[in-house]
Design an enzyme around this catalytic site. Structure first.
Site, mmCIF file in Angstrom:
data_model
loop_
_atom_site.group_PDB
_atom_site.id
_atom_site.type_symbol
_atom_site.label_atom_id
_atom_site.label_comp_id
_atom_site.label_asym_id
_atom_site.label_seq_id
_atom_site.Cartn_x
_atom_site.Cartn_y
_atom_site.Cartn_z
ATOM 1 N N ASP A 74 0.816 -1.214 0.000
ATOM 2 C CA ASP A 74 0.000 0.000 0.000
ATOM 3 C C ASP A 74 0.845 1.258 0.000
ATOM 4 O O ASP A 74 0.582 2.196 -0.732
ATOM 5 C CB ASP A 74 -0.988 -0.008 1.189
ATOM 6 C CG ASP A 74 -0.318 -0.307 2.537
ATOM 7 O OD1 ASP A 74 0.915 -0.502 2.575
ATOM 8 O OD2 ASP A 74 -1.037 -0.352 3.549
ATOM 9 N N ASP A 92 7.079 3.731 3.204
ATOM 10 C CA ASP A 92 7.328 4.743 4.234
ATOM 11 C C ASP A 92 8.809 4.707 4.596
ATOM 12 O O ASP A 92 9.627 5.312 3.911
ATOM 13 C CB ASP A 92 6.400 4.470 5.424
ATOM 14 C CG ASP A 92 6.487 5.534 6.493
ATOM 15 O OD1 ASP A 92 6.975 6.629 6.204
ATOM 16 O OD2 ASP A 92 6.071 5.278 7.640
ATOM 17 N N LYS A 101 5.826 7.933 0.485
ATOM 18 C CA LYS A 101 5.945 9.172 1.259
ATOM 19 C C LYS A 101 7.224 9.906 0.901
ATOM 20 O O LYS A 101 8.269 9.296 0.724
ATOM 21 C CB LYS A 101 5.928 8.868 2.762
ATOM 22 C CG LYS A 101 4.546 8.591 3.278
ATOM 23 C CD LYS A 101 4.505 8.587 4.788
ATOM 24 C CE LYS A 101 3.157 8.082 5.258
ATOM 25 N NZ LYS A 101 3.102 7.868 6.705
ATOM 26 N N VAL A 135 -1.877 8.674 6.675
ATOM 27 C CA VAL A 135 -3.092 8.590 5.862
ATOM 28 C C VAL A 135 -3.818 7.259 6.086
ATOM 29 O O VAL A 135 -3.210 6.264 6.480
ATOM 30 C CB VAL A 135 -2.780 8.756 4.357
ATOM 31 C CG1 VAL A 135 -2.266 10.155 4.057
ATOM 32 C CG2 VAL A 135 -1.766 7.718 3.873
ATOM 33 N N ASP A 168 -4.873 1.546 7.168
ATOM 34 C CA ASP A 168 -5.591 1.579 8.441
ATOM 35 C C ASP A 168 -4.878 2.399 9.500
ATOM 36 O O ASP A 168 -3.691 2.701 9.401
ATOM 37 C CB ASP A 168 -5.721 0.155 8.995
ATOM 38 C CG ASP A 168 -4.388 -0.364 9.546
ATOM 39 O OD1 ASP A 168 -3.395 -0.375 8.798
ATOM 40 O OD2 ASP A 168 -4.333 -0.716 10.736
ATOM 41 N N ARG A 212 -9.983 1.051 6.695
ATOM 42 C CA ARG A 212 -9.549 0.438 5.434
ATOM 43 C C ARG A 212 -10.615 0.541 4.357
ATOM 44 O O ARG A 212 -10.329 0.549 3.169
ATOM 45 C CB ARG A 212 -9.205 -1.046 5.646
ATOM 46 C CG ARG A 212 -8.008 -1.295 6.539
ATOM 47 C CD ARG A 212 -7.542 -2.743 6.407
ATOM 48 N NE ARG A 212 -6.684 -3.184 7.490
ATOM 49 C CZ ARG A 212 -5.368 -2.979 7.540
ATOM 50 N NH1 ARG A 212 -4.767 -2.340 6.571
ATOM 51 N NH2 ARG A 212 -4.663 -3.413 8.555
HETATM 52 P P1 IMP Z 1 7.621 0.880 6.002
HETATM 53 O O1 IMP Z 1 8.027 -0.529 6.354
HETATM 54 O O2 IMP Z 1 8.060 1.871 7.053
HETATM 55 O O3 IMP Z 1 8.002 1.300 4.602
HETATM 56 O O4 IMP Z 1 6.059 0.966 6.140
HETATM 57 C C1 IMP Z 1 5.252 0.265 5.336
HETATM 58 C C2 IMP Z 1 3.998 -0.148 6.049
HETATM 59 O O5 IMP Z 1 3.649 0.721 7.121
HETATM 60 C C3 IMP Z 1 2.871 -0.076 5.076
HETATM 61 O O6 IMP Z 1 2.652 -1.326 4.476
HETATM 62 C C4 IMP Z 1 1.703 0.348 5.926
HETATM 63 O O7 IMP Z 1 1.053 -0.787 6.418
HETATM 64 C C5 IMP Z 1 2.290 1.078 7.089
HETATM 65 N N1 IMP Z 1 2.168 2.544 6.925
HETATM 66 C C6 IMP Z 1 3.154 3.441 6.676
HETATM 67 N N2 IMP Z 1 2.692 4.688 6.587
HETATM 68 C C7 IMP Z 1 1.347 4.594 6.788
HETATM 69 C C8 IMP Z 1 0.274 5.567 6.797
HETATM 70 O O8 IMP Z 1 0.438 6.780 6.597
HETATM 71 N N3 IMP Z 1 -0.976 5.074 7.036
HETATM 72 C C9 IMP Z 1 -1.225 3.756 7.253
HETATM 73 N N4 IMP Z 1 -0.265 2.817 7.231
HETATM 74 C C10 IMP Z 1 1.012 3.241 7.006
HETATM 75 MG MG MG Z 2 0.105 -2.295 6.330
#
Ligand code: IMP
Ligand code: MG
Length: 179
Positions: A99, A102, A131, A153, A159, A165
């Site tokens: 999705d 980040d 992001k 978001v 979520d 969701r």
């Molecule tokens: P990362 O591992 O930090 O890149 O984060 C990825 C996961 O964190 C995504 O698959 C989302 O499930 C969750 N996530 C990151 N940012 C958001 C947000 O703004 N809203 C909801 N879920 C987020």
């Molecule tokens: Mg997730």
């Protein structure tokens, strides 16, 4: 639920045409090949449903339950993996769907695990959102739906504590709900 949203960033009128273009790009890149789409649950479920129906390719679908958040709006720093059929990915082109990109931890963890344990033909990633921020992990997505600012978001699969969701748009969650 609507009262918890600060503002709407992307509605279906914006999302669906972008998915159409992404699907055309993906279909062109893999033309003549067969794909395994690895859908990261739960967040990618709606993105995957809308993107998959626009892909003009022979493909198989595998879903992987993954989580890096344990309640809040900050990644916990560890990724918990659900069951994954590694044997079915051997020698396949794998396209991971998530999705949102980040910190990059999730995509990096899954790419590493696939390369080490599944011997895929290739691994690429498509994310609905990315992001705009400095990333702690060197993960990049090959296909990006939308670049957004570094705000929390929800909706369209994303979520907060398991909720929101089902919103048919992507919106910024009111800060007072988690600050
Ligand atoms: P990362 O591992 O930090 O890149 O984060 C990825 C996961 O964190 C995504 O698959 C989302 O499930 C969750 N996530 C990151 N940012 C958001 C947000 O703004 N809203 C909801 N879920 C987020
Ligand atoms: Mg997730």
């Amino acid at each position: 639920m609507l009262g918890d949203i600060e503002r709407i960033l992307l509605d279906e009128g914006a999302i669906l045409p972008r998915l159409e273009a992404m699907a055309a790009e993906i279909s062109a890149l893999y033309e003549g090949e067969e794909l395994t789409v690895l859908c990261i649950l739960n967040g990618s479920i709606i993105f995957a449903a809308d993107l998959l129906r626009r892909l003009n390719l022979p493909l198989q679908l595998q879903c992987l339950h993954l989580s890096s958040y344990h309640g809040g709006t900050q990644s916990s720093g560890t990724v918990t993996f659900g069951a994954l059929d590694l044997a079915a990915l051997r020698g396949r082109h794998v396209l991971v769907l998530d999705d949102i990109l980040d910190s990059g931890l999730t995509l990096q963890s899954i790419a590493q695990r696939l390369q080490q344990e599944a011997a895929p033909k290739s691994v690429r990633a498509a994310v609905l959102l990315q992001k705009r921020r400095k990333r702690a992990h060197a993960a990049a997505a090959d296909f990006v739906g939308f670049e957004i600012e570094d705000e929390f978001v929800v909706g369209y699969g994303l979520d907060y504590q398991g909720r929101y969701r089902n919103l048919p748009f992507i919106g910024v969650l009111k800060r007072e709900l988690y600050a």
